[in-house]
Design a protein around this motif. Sequence first.
Motif, PDB file in Angstrom:
ATOM      1  N   SER A 126       0.828  -1.147   0.351  1.00 24.53           N
ATOM      2  CA  SER A 126       0.073   0.064   0.023  1.00 24.53           C
ATOM      3  C   SER A 126       1.060   1.352  -0.016  1.00 24.53           C
ATOM      4  CB  SER A 126      -0.971  -0.178   1.370  1.00 24.53           C
ATOM      5  OG  SER A 126      -2.249  -0.630   1.567  1.00 24.53           O
ATOM      6  N   LEU A 181      -7.992  -0.046  -5.511  1.00 28.54           N
ATOM      7  CA  LEU A 181      -7.521   0.258  -3.897  1.00 28.54           C
ATOM      8  C   LEU A 181      -7.987   1.641  -3.375  1.00 28.54           C
ATOM      9  CD1 LEU A 181      -4.100   0.617  -2.094  1.00 28.54           C
ATOM     10  CD2 LEU A 181      -5.460   2.584  -1.815  1.00 28.54           C
ATOM     11  N   PHE A 220     -11.775   1.489  -0.639  1.00 30.17           N
ATOM     12  CA  PHE A 220     -11.056   2.146   0.223  1.00 30.17           C
ATOM     13  C   PHE A 220     -12.949   2.697   0.520  1.00 30.17           C
ATOM     14  CE2 PHE A 220     -10.191   7.016   1.883  1.00 30.17           C
ATOM     15  CZ  PHE A 220      -9.667   6.070   2.411  1.00 30.17           C
ATOM     16  N   SER A 221     -13.216   3.498  -0.206  1.00 36.11           N
ATOM     17  CA  SER A 221     -14.001   4.636  -0.530  1.00 36.11           C
ATOM     18  C   SER A 221     -15.902   2.891  -0.229  1.00 36.11           C
ATOM     19  CB  SER A 221     -14.466   4.910  -1.791  1.00 36.11           C
ATOM     20  OG  SER A 221     -13.406   6.255  -2.421  1.00 36.11           O
ATOM     21  N   SER A 234     -14.869   0.807   1.983  1.00 35.44           N
ATOM     22  CA  SER A 234     -15.300   0.461   3.476  1.00 35.44           C
ATOM     23  C   SER A 234     -15.492   1.712   4.334  1.00 35.44           C
ATOM     24  CB  SER A 234     -13.293   0.029   3.776  1.00 35.44           C
ATOM     25  OG  SER A 234     -13.489  -0.223   4.384  1.00 35.44           O
ATOM     26  N   PHE A 235     -14.673   3.345   4.418  1.00 33.53           N
ATOM     27  CA  PHE A 235     -15.102   3.936   4.324  1.00 33.53           C
ATOM     28  C   PHE A 235     -16.506   4.503   4.709  1.00 33.53           C
ATOM     29  CE2 PHE A 235     -15.952   8.161   5.086  1.00 33.53           C
ATOM     30  CZ  PHE A 235     -14.336   8.882   6.069  1.00 33.53           C
ATOM     31  N   SER A 291      -6.264  -4.090   0.921  1.00 39.25           N
ATOM     32  CA  SER A 291      -5.447  -2.629   1.231  1.00 39.25           C
ATOM     33  C   SER A 291      -6.719  -1.343   1.233  1.00 39.25           C
ATOM     34  CB  SER A 291      -3.927  -2.039   0.639  1.00 39.25           C
ATOM     35  OG  SER A 291      -2.858  -3.137   0.473  1.00 39.25           O
ATOM     36  N   GLY A 292      -7.695  -1.172   0.533  1.00 35.54           N
ATOM     37  CA  GLY A 292      -8.191  -0.913   0.062  1.00 35.54           C
ATOM     38  C   GLY A 292      -9.138  -0.782   1.544  1.00 35.54           C
ATOM     39  N   CYS A 349      -7.357   0.401   4.610  1.00 36.11           N
ATOM     40  CA  CYS A 349      -7.343   1.776   5.238  1.00 36.11           C
ATOM     41  C   CYS A 349      -9.089   2.229   5.183  1.00 36.11           C
ATOM     42  CB  CYS A 349      -7.294   2.214   3.622  1.00 36.11           C
ATOM     43  SG  CYS A 349      -5.121   2.042   3.679  1.00 36.11           S
ATOM     44  N   GLY A 350     -10.111   1.951   4.816  1.00 40.92           N
ATOM     45  CA  GLY A 350     -10.909   2.815   4.917  1.00 40.92           C
ATOM     46  C   GLY A 350     -11.535   2.917   5.824  1.00 40.92           C
TER      47      GLY A 350
END
Length: 709
Positions: A92, A236, A240-241, A243-244, A662-663, A666-667
């Motif tokens: 990442s 990623l 990430f979006s 997950s967030f 990783s996304g 990180c999210g």
Amino acid sequence: MAVESTLELENEDGRTKKDANFLGQTMEDDDETKGEVIESVEMAFRDTMIPSWKGQLTVRAFVVSAILGVMFSFIVMKLSLTTGIIPSLNVSAGLLGFFFVKTWTKALEQCGILKHPFTRQENTVIQTCVVATSGIAFSGGFGSYLFGMSDMIASQSSDSDSPTLNMNIKNPSLGWIIGFLFIVSFIGLFSVVPLRKIMIIDFKLIYPSGTATAHLINSFHTPQGAKLAKQQVSALGKFFSLSFLWSFFQWFFVSNEDDCGFQNFPTFGLKAYQQKFYFDFSTMYVGVGMICPYLINVSLLLGAILSWGIMWPLIETQEGHWYKDGLGQGSFHGIQGYRVFLAIAIILGDGLYNFVKVVGKTGIGLYGQLKNKESLTVLPVATDCATKDTTSFDEQRRIQVFMKDRIPTWLAVGGYMAIAAAATITLPHIFGPLEWYYVIVIYLFAPALAFCNAYGCGLTDWSLASTYGKLAIFVIGAWAGKSQGGVLAGLAACGVMMNIVSTASDLMTDFKTGYLTLASPRSMFVSQVIGTAMGCVIAPCVFWVFYSAFPNLGKQGSEYPAPYAIVYRNLAILGVEGFGSLPKHCLSLCYALFAAAILINVARDTTPRKRARFIPIPMAMAIPFYIGTSFAIDMCVGSLILFIWEKRDKTKADAFGPAVASGLICGEGIWSVPKSILALAKVSPPICMKFLSRRTNLKVDDFLSTLSR
């Protein structure tokens, strides 16, 4: 990069080898490509000018490193305070570093003001700096030895009623934590600098994770690799979006009460939920499961079934016989004592076996290296020309660059002695029970242990930092004694030792990465120093955000239980007090599981590889004993997703699996930032979503109906 120290061995082994496999597959599409890549990596860059070591240390590199360092510090901190399982974030860091700077340089190029192109050496500097920064969030002990000093953890440990308890407590404070980290985090860098040529060029140690990272960065800066990197960053970003946003959505349903929200969803029924068997919808641990090898995830699930499915229900039936009635779930004289100390027994058994194994391999390998070197001196020495003829172009080029910008030995020796002197004076003022002569003894032995750890990591990719830390706990704790604050002294000594040996192996791994990407050793060293300095400030500030926002931080059953803080504290208590306070038959079970951990490891190493890959990893099995099972189920879901993906399209799964994982990590990790801000502002979620049995629900309905009359 390490992981929570008690799982460091497995994560360093399985995780980095999996990363190496992923990176190797991008370079081994066919035999012809494989041969070309291995023989002529540097030929592809022969027309590219290598910046000077100062030219590799750009302002934009450190700006990007600081941004990513903050992001990854939140991720590592959250993982440390929940389960302690921290996957490799090197991929990442490399991906996002490449994306940010490439976007930056492209914009400047279109404006016609680009002065310095983005090079693989600069990419290496960014990756090194980011990993060094976020690594302090792990080695700083915020989820283990350092937080284990606090009264929150002490109140739940086996010495909670000790008359010397106050002497063994040191509550977190931003000032002393930053000072402590600055004192102990740099000395490991100086301890192995003089050995860089021996390790990298003379001994030709592999350092699998450093080699894998170098291949990744080299591939990014070829036209095909840059195209793949953009696609990976895109994947990623999407996950990430996702997950967030999913974490944000879940927040509305958790209120401020226990057992609220999706993270307490009784997936397999209420009876299973009572034994902590449920899927808690954590995208972070699904992502962690996609990165960790299948064997680690299956081992976690087996450990969860063995403990929460079999052992704890059976031991609970002995309430009143093996331990007193009504002690509660948190008492170490009751069921909690079995949960913690049986896990510690497995951890110590596995750690001892692997310590002996890796140190043995290190000794044998070192003896072989020195013996070969001595035998070569007897033979006629080849001329320089002959040596160059038998050395590949890549190796000649790399040796030339690696030896060009040397780091003076006097700087390393002087730096080590200066920091050791400063630590000897200051550490006893931070930790009263840690006498100055304890510190001197640690620093006398530390260089040898740092060398062993760096050499063993080069051979096996296993870091034994946590094992050396536990050794310091027992030695210094027993030396200080119970009545002289031995618990606090042992935990502080653990922090000193872990930071030394961990940063030493990390630096040598980075030297290997720099060697393979033609990054200057000086730029690597400076990048590591700057990243470490940033981490010494960023990591404590990130921890302070969690500590201030969540009052129940470290409490069993809370959102952030910091499980290994209590494990480390009880290790220190064992080293000082012995086993006298354990509940009935607990010590016998500890002996049995300690022996079982060693026997399982022996079976793993003596069984043919085809069968050994089905034998579980003891240390991974130990983790759910205390924390519960939900995260193990999350990680197995991640493994299942990756397994199905590989069956459907292995090429895409290999190329994009780490980016997707990783996304997801990180999210949810970055959601911790706004979540902490909301908690500090005393903004509570508006809804509590709970799940009740039908019988309980009828009682609640009847009670509410009586209120409405």
